[in-house]
Motif scaffolding. Structure first.
Motif, PDB file in Angstrom:
ATOM      1  N   MET A  13       0.758  -1.440  -0.256  1.00 38.09           N
ATOM      2  CA  MET A  13      -0.431  -0.127   0.590  1.00 38.09           C
ATOM      3  C   MET A  13       1.091   1.241   0.251  1.00 38.09           C
ATOM      4  N   ALA A  71      -4.016   3.791   8.030  1.00 35.39           N
ATOM      5  CA  ALA A  71      -5.210   3.951   6.584  1.00 35.39           C
ATOM      6  C   ALA A  71      -5.589   5.213   6.523  1.00 35.39           C
ATOM      7  N   LEU A  76      -6.582   4.514   2.240  1.00 34.06           N
ATOM      8  CA  LEU A  76      -7.774   3.518   2.243  1.00 34.06           C
ATOM      9  C   LEU A  76      -8.610   3.650   2.271  1.00 34.06           C
ATOM     10  N   GLU A  80     -10.101  -1.911   1.685  1.00 34.21           N
ATOM     11  CA  GLU A  80      -8.419  -2.189   2.123  1.00 34.21           C
ATOM     12  C   GLU A  80      -8.652  -1.592   3.689  1.00 34.21           C
TER      13      GLU A  80
END
Length: 287
Positions: A13, A71, A76, A80
């Motif tokens: 990510m 996150a 995200l 995700e």
């Protein structure tokens, strides 16, 4: 399967986010795709040393606050974020899908779910468990999937068919897209510590090689639950189908319904089912 999937997910990510996406200058001499560890650590308000431990699997129990900060910094999506939380649970020795209330594989299809299938005729509809085993289906699905070999064998499995049966690449002109979706669903829905999931993954690794393993290792892939699927049917000809997925979470199952996406497909399915024209009508997707 890797024993550090949480760290792998975080690293992938991080590498998928460009500096420009988070308001940072691209700079020069960047050896790392996406964000550097130091950049993500600064954005999330954690130390570089702690982020390094997470990515390397030396710390597997980050707090909810740290997960939320990472996150947010990575931007995200909801799916995700759910994947991140799930991998954290598994890294800590637990599995949110393998608990006392989780359904056991082979628990069967509830009578009410079978009744729903009966009322879907003649539409092709199938009940799948979280590893892609075919548990029940309509007669319309048998006429759609049977001639391409998908229902061969005592316990048909969509993943096994797709990756090991040569007929699958003929039946699905968009084979790569179908494969992406099915493997992503396995990653997102199946309890990865389930021995059956391990066995199926090992089997497909041996029989399909990189076609399966590359997809299975892609922790960021998301499955489409709705969309269009092309099919080349040996009796009905080319078909353009919409699919809709209905979850039966208490049983770890899902119902996938296929509907004609155009008038030609609707007419072809009517002929396949031996019904008068117009029994199935094309569904128009909203623009």
């Amino acid at each position: 399967m890797s024993d550090n999937e949480l760290g792998t997910f975080l690293r992938r990510m991080r590498e998928s986010v460009t500096p420009a996406e988070v308001g940072l200058p691209a700079g020069t001499r960047r050896r790392t795709p996406g964000l550097r560890r130091a950049e993500l650590a600064t954005l999330a308000g954690v130390s570089v040393e702690y982020l390094t431990r997470l990515e390397q699997g030396r710390d597997r129990n980050p707090s909810v606050q740290v997960l939320g900060a990472l996150a947010d910094a990575l931007g995200l999506s909801l799916r995700e974020r759910m994947m991140l939380r799930r991998l954290t649970k598994e890294a800590d020795g637990g599995d949110p899908l393998l608990c006392a209330a989780a359904p056991a594989r082979g628990s069967g299809v509830r009578p009410t779910v079978r009744a729903v299938l009966d009322r879907m005729e003649p539409a092709p509809a199938v009940v799948l468990d979280w590893v892609g085993d075919v548990l029940a289906h309509t007669g319309g699905y048998a006429r759609l999937a049977g001639p391409v070999g998908l229902l061969d064998g005592e316990r048909p499995n969509l993943l096994r068919y797709l990756f090991t049966d040569a007929r699958a690449r003929v039946a699905y002109p968009d084979w790569d897209r179908v494969a992406d979706d099915l493997v992503a669903q396995l990653r997102q829905e199946a309890p990865l510590r389930d021995p059956y999931v391990h066995d199926l993954a090992d089997e497909l690794t041996l029989t399909a090689g990189a076609a399966f393993t590359d997809r299975f290792s892609d922790l960021g892939a998301a499955a489409r639950r709705v969309g269009t699927q092309l099919m080349e049917h040996p009796e009905a000809g080319p078909l353009r189908l919409l699919h809709e997925t209905l979850a039966v979470p208490e049983e770890g199952q899902r119902i996938v319904v296929h509907l004609p996406a155009d008038d030609a497909t609707a007419a072809a399915l009517d002929r396949l089912n031996g019904r008068r024209p117009g029994a199935l009508r094309a569904v128009r997707r909203a623009v």
